[in-house]
Write a protein that holds these residues in place. Structure first.
Motif, PDB file in Angstrom:
ATOM      1  N   GLY A 120       0.763  -1.247   0.000  1.00 39.60           N
ATOM      2  CA  GLY A 120       0.000   0.000   0.000  1.00 39.60           C
ATOM      3  C   GLY A 120       0.793   1.297   0.000  1.00 39.60           C
ATOM      4  N   THR A 121       2.133   1.240  -0.090  1.00 39.89           N
ATOM      5  CA  THR A 121       2.907   2.484  -0.185  1.00 39.89           C
ATOM      6  C   THR A 121       2.702   3.089  -1.578  1.00 39.89           C
ATOM      7  N   SER A 122       2.599   4.411  -1.654  1.00 41.91           N
ATOM      8  CA  SER A 122       2.393   5.061  -2.950  1.00 41.91           C
ATOM      9  C   SER A 122       3.628   4.874  -3.831  1.00 41.91           C
ATOM     10  N   ARG A 123       3.416   5.004  -5.141  1.00 39.79           N
ATOM     11  CA  ARG A 123       4.494   4.790  -6.094  1.00 39.79           C
ATOM     12  C   ARG A 123       5.690   5.701  -5.804  1.00 39.79           C
ATOM     13  N   ALA A 124       5.394   6.981  -5.570  1.00 39.42           N
ATOM     14  CA  ALA A 124       6.472   7.958  -5.358  1.00 39.42           C
ATOM     15  C   ALA A 124       7.244   7.654  -4.079  1.00 39.42           C
ATOM     16  N   ALA A 125       6.514   7.366  -3.014  1.00 35.20           N
ATOM     17  CA  ALA A 125       7.174   7.092  -1.731  1.00 35.20           C
ATOM     18  C   ALA A 125       7.992   5.807  -1.810  1.00 35.20           C
ATOM     19  N   ALA A 126       7.445   4.807  -2.493  1.00 34.11           N
ATOM     20  CA  ALA A 126       8.146   3.532  -2.635  1.00 34.11           C
ATOM     21  C   ALA A 126       9.430   3.721  -3.438  1.00 34.11           C
ATOM     22  N   ARG A 127       9.345   4.553  -4.484  1.00 30.69           N
ATOM     23  CA  ARG A 127      10.511   4.829  -5.320  1.00 30.69           C
ATOM     24  C   ARG A 127      11.620   5.476  -4.491  1.00 30.69           C
ATOM     25  N   GLU A 128      11.213   6.438  -3.695  1.00 22.21           N
ATOM     26  CA  GLU A 128      12.181   7.155  -2.856  1.00 22.21           C
ATOM     27  C   GLU A 128      12.852   6.194  -1.864  1.00 22.21           C
ATOM     28  N   GLU A 129      12.017   5.406  -1.197  1.00 18.63           N
ATOM     29  CA  GLU A 129      12.528   4.409  -0.240  1.00 18.63           C
ATOM     30  C   GLU A 129      13.451   3.418  -0.934  1.00 18.63           C
ATOM     31  N   GLY A 130      13.033   2.973  -2.123  1.00 20.39           N
ATOM     32  CA  GLY A 130      13.794   1.980  -2.869  1.00 20.39           C
ATOM     33  C   GLY A 130      15.173   2.505  -3.266  1.00 20.39           C
ATOM     34  N   LEU A 131      15.197   3.741  -3.773  1.00 27.54           N
ATOM     35  CA  LEU A 131      16.480   4.323  -4.194  1.00 27.54           C
ATOM     36  C   LEU A 131      17.388   4.544  -2.982  1.00 27.54           C
ATOM     37  N   ARG A 132      16.772   4.921  -1.861  1.00 28.85           N
ATOM     38  CA  ARG A 132      17.553   5.122  -0.638  1.00 28.85           C
ATOM     39  C   ARG A 132      18.182   3.786  -0.197  1.00 28.85           C
ATOM     40  N   ALA A 133      17.370   2.735  -0.238  1.00 28.36           N
ATOM     41  CA  ALA A 133      17.867   1.415   0.159  1.00 28.36           C
ATOM     42  C   ALA A 133      18.966   0.940  -0.784  1.00 28.36           C
ATOM     43  N   LEU A 134      18.807   1.227  -2.080  1.00 24.55           N
ATOM     44  CA  LEU A 134      19.831   0.818  -3.049  1.00 24.55           C
ATOM     45  C   LEU A 134      21.131   1.576  -2.796  1.00 24.55           C
ATOM     46  N   THR A 135      21.025   2.856  -2.453  1.00 23.76           N
ATOM     47  CA  THR A 135      22.219   3.630  -2.133  1.00 23.76           C
ATOM     48  C   THR A 135      22.937   3.019  -0.934  1.00 23.76           C
ATOM     49  N   LEU A 136      22.172   2.591   0.055  1.00 22.87           N
ATOM     50  CA  LEU A 136      22.758   1.985   1.256  1.00 22.87           C
ATOM     51  C   LEU A 136      23.601   0.765   0.925  1.00 22.87           C
ATOM     52  N   VAL A 137      23.198  -0.013  -0.079  1.00 23.51           N
ATOM     53  CA  VAL A 137      23.969  -1.210  -0.432  1.00 23.51           C
ATOM     54  C   VAL A 137      24.971  -0.929  -1.550  1.00 23.51           C
ATOM     55  N   GLY A 138      25.089   0.354  -1.962  1.00 19.21           N
ATOM     56  CA  GLY A 138      26.107   0.718  -2.935  1.00 19.21           C
ATOM     57  C   GLY A 138      25.687   0.578  -4.373  1.00 19.21           C
TER      58      GLY A 138
END
Lengths: 279, 277
Positions: A120-138
């Motif tokens: 149920g997370t919105s597309r924009a919020a999920a995208r932001e979270e996803g990119l942040r998580a990807l940055t965390l793993v390099g």
């Protein structure tokens, strides 16, 4: 939903007790044959715990029970003080087989955001979270747009880790996560997990058959022993927060701890061999 | 090697395969060569076989050109394509959902297997006389034969496709509490597509073959009927012209299918152009 779920979990865990996960008298049998028997341990919040044992001892079964993917035949799993009967919010899982746990038709970012979008997370919020998580793993924005199979094995497992991080887990369960990558990549990923666990105060339970890995990563090592498997002993690993692949592993302390865990596991393997010989 | 993939992945630049121009030219040349050889063989056969059994390639192609100017030719082609498309549509709309639904349940899969294996081994042509009695030589009659013959590979592949509902992706989805509806639309359907496409590819070919065979044997309008009619009126060039047309249709349908599959399954291992591993 995920976020509230994990918050609730953290509050519940922090409210009355510091225990994130507990196994109480956990046992499992396949077709009448016992695989796990009276497993007892607790994992505190913010702790990195490895469950180590030889291949085939039932580690994956144990992790599946902890994750709520499989009902144990006896005993209970408690997460945040509640008995687990199905996968609960705030618990993320990383599988050994990254290539089969990632969707080959979806981009890296879509893979990472699937649990968020589905819950149920919105597309924009999920995208932001996803990119942040990807940055965390390099992994950068370019990698986010690629298919998982365009990446190397180690990178794919980073994507799986990012997917778990984006879920904002109160508890991270990992099933032999580095068993399918080469030694160099494995060392990289181990250090990545140590850094992430420290920076994000993650609670991690990692299952492995690799004794060095378990000692290097853990605050405590749970050594499984015997057939059916039970907890041989829980070994404290006082190696401090800062560890490195060469320095830490060449200390006498590391060697002693490694030897201790090894002895616990050899005990179980010896008896397993004896059972096989009799059959 | 690992450090190499590490660096390429972080910069995002993947090694691009160098287009092999010479290889492609060679392939085109050998393909053209084989076609010329086949035409020569055909010409040789037409020259040696008794007259009126096989016209030469030139005669056949000329006749095809003539026919293409007539309305009857396009009516026949249109009718065949219509029957083929309707048959494929019915097979897909019925076969895929029913197959996926059966495959979703282990018990349903096991209990239906024997019946499906029995039904799919019945040659569709064997039931043609019965269907002909019911419908006469019509579009509906051919359609029934086509559907009864082509639905099985589509349905059975869809059953297999649904069995991967027990895959690691299903486990992953469960652990992240992905709701069932979301799982079905975003994980299950895309994951089953490669299997479904395999069934559809086989089914497409069977649909076209059965359309023309059904028309030929029953006298229902279409290319098949034209072949039969030409044969009965001993007009062999016309007969071969229509046989050639059905082959061309087959090529076009197959080519269309492959490009659709390449697009839909561009992520699938069989279509991957580049990989860091």
């Amino acid at each position: 939903m995920t976020i509230t779920g994990s918050k609730k979990l953290q509050q519940a865990a922090g409210g009355n007790t510091d225990v994130a996960l507990a196994a109480r008298g956990l046992g499992h049998a396949y077709h009448g044959r016992n695989v796990l028997s009276s497993i007892d341990f607790e994992v505190r919040r913010g702790e990195f715990v490895c469950i180590v044992g030889p291949s085939g001892v039932g580690k994956t079964t144990l992790l599946r029970c902890l994750a709520g993917l499989q009902a144990s035949t006896s005993g209970t799993v408690m997460i945040a003080g509640e008995p687990v009967t199905e996968p609960v919010p705030g618990v993320a899982l990383v599988f050994q087989d990254y290539s089969r746990s990632l969707m080959p038709w979806a981009s890296v970012l879509h893979n990472v955001t699937l649990p968020l979008r589905a819950n149920g997370t919105s597309r924009a919020a999920a995208r932001e979270e996803g990119l942040r998580a990807l940055t965390l793993v390099g992994l950068d924005d370019v990698a986010a747009g690629m298919y998982p199979w365009q990446l190397s094995g180690g990178m794919q497992q980073r994507v799986a880790i990012a997917r778990a991080l984006a879920y904002n887990p109160a508890l991270l369960l990992m099933d032999e996560p580095f068993a399918s990558v080469d030694a160099y990549t494995r060392a990289d990923l181990e250090d990545l997990m140590l850094r992430l666990q420290r920076e994000l105060s993650l609670t991690v339970v990692l299952v492995t058959h690799d004794i060095d890995e378990s000692v290097y990563l853990s605050d405590r090592v749970i050594a499984l022993n015997g057939s059916p498997a039970s907890v041989a002993d829980i070994v404290e690993i006082p190696l401090g927060a800062e560890r490195d692949q060469v320095g830490t592993k060449s200390t006498a302390e590391f060697a002693a701890l490694r030897g201790r865990v090894h002895a616990l596991i050899r005990g179980s393997r010896g008896s397993a061999d004896a059972t096989e010989a009799r059959e | 090697m690992t450090s190499n993939t590490l660096s390429t992945s972080t910069t995002g630049a993947l090694p691009r395969p160098v287009p092999q121009r010479t290889g492609r030219l060679l392939r085109l040349a050998t393909q053209a060569g084989v076609i010329v050889l086949a035409l020569l063989l055909w010409w040789f056969a037409s020259a040696t076989l008794p007259e009126a059994t096989m016209p030469s390639p030139v005669e056949t192609l000329a006749r095809m050109g003539q026919l293409a100017l007539t309305g009857g030719f396009w009516d026949a082609v249109g009718q065949t394509l219509l029957t083929f498309a309707a048959g494929l549509l019915i097979c897909t709309v019925v076969g895929v959902p029913v197959g996926l639904a059966i495959g979703w349940s282990r018990i349903a899969t096991q209990s239906t297997r024997l019946v499906f294996d029995f039904l799919r081994t019945i040659p569709p042509i064997a039931i043609l006389p019965l269907v002909l009695l019911i419908y006469g030589p019509t579009f509906e009659m051919v359609l029934v034969v086509v559907v009864l013959g082509a639905i099985w590979p589509i349905l059975i592949q869809s059953v297999y496709a649904a069995r991967q509902g027990e895959s690691l992706l299903a486990e992953m989805s469960a652990s992240f509490r992905v709701p069932r509806r979301w799982f079905v639309t975003h994980v299950f359907f895309p994951g089953s597509l490669p299997f479904v496409m395999t069934g559809l590819r086989v089914g497409t070919t069977i649909c076209l073959l059965l359309t023309i065979t059904g028309e030929l044997l029953s006298g229902a309008p279409g290319i098949g009927f034209q072949i039969q009619d030409a044969q009965l009126s001993l007009d062999t060039p016309r007969m071969y012209a229509y046989v050639l047309v059905s082959a061309v249709l087959g090529l076009l349908v197959n080519g269309g299918f492959w490009s659709a599959q390449r697009y839909l399954l561009r992520w699938h291992a069989s279509n991957r152009k580049e990989s860091a591993r």
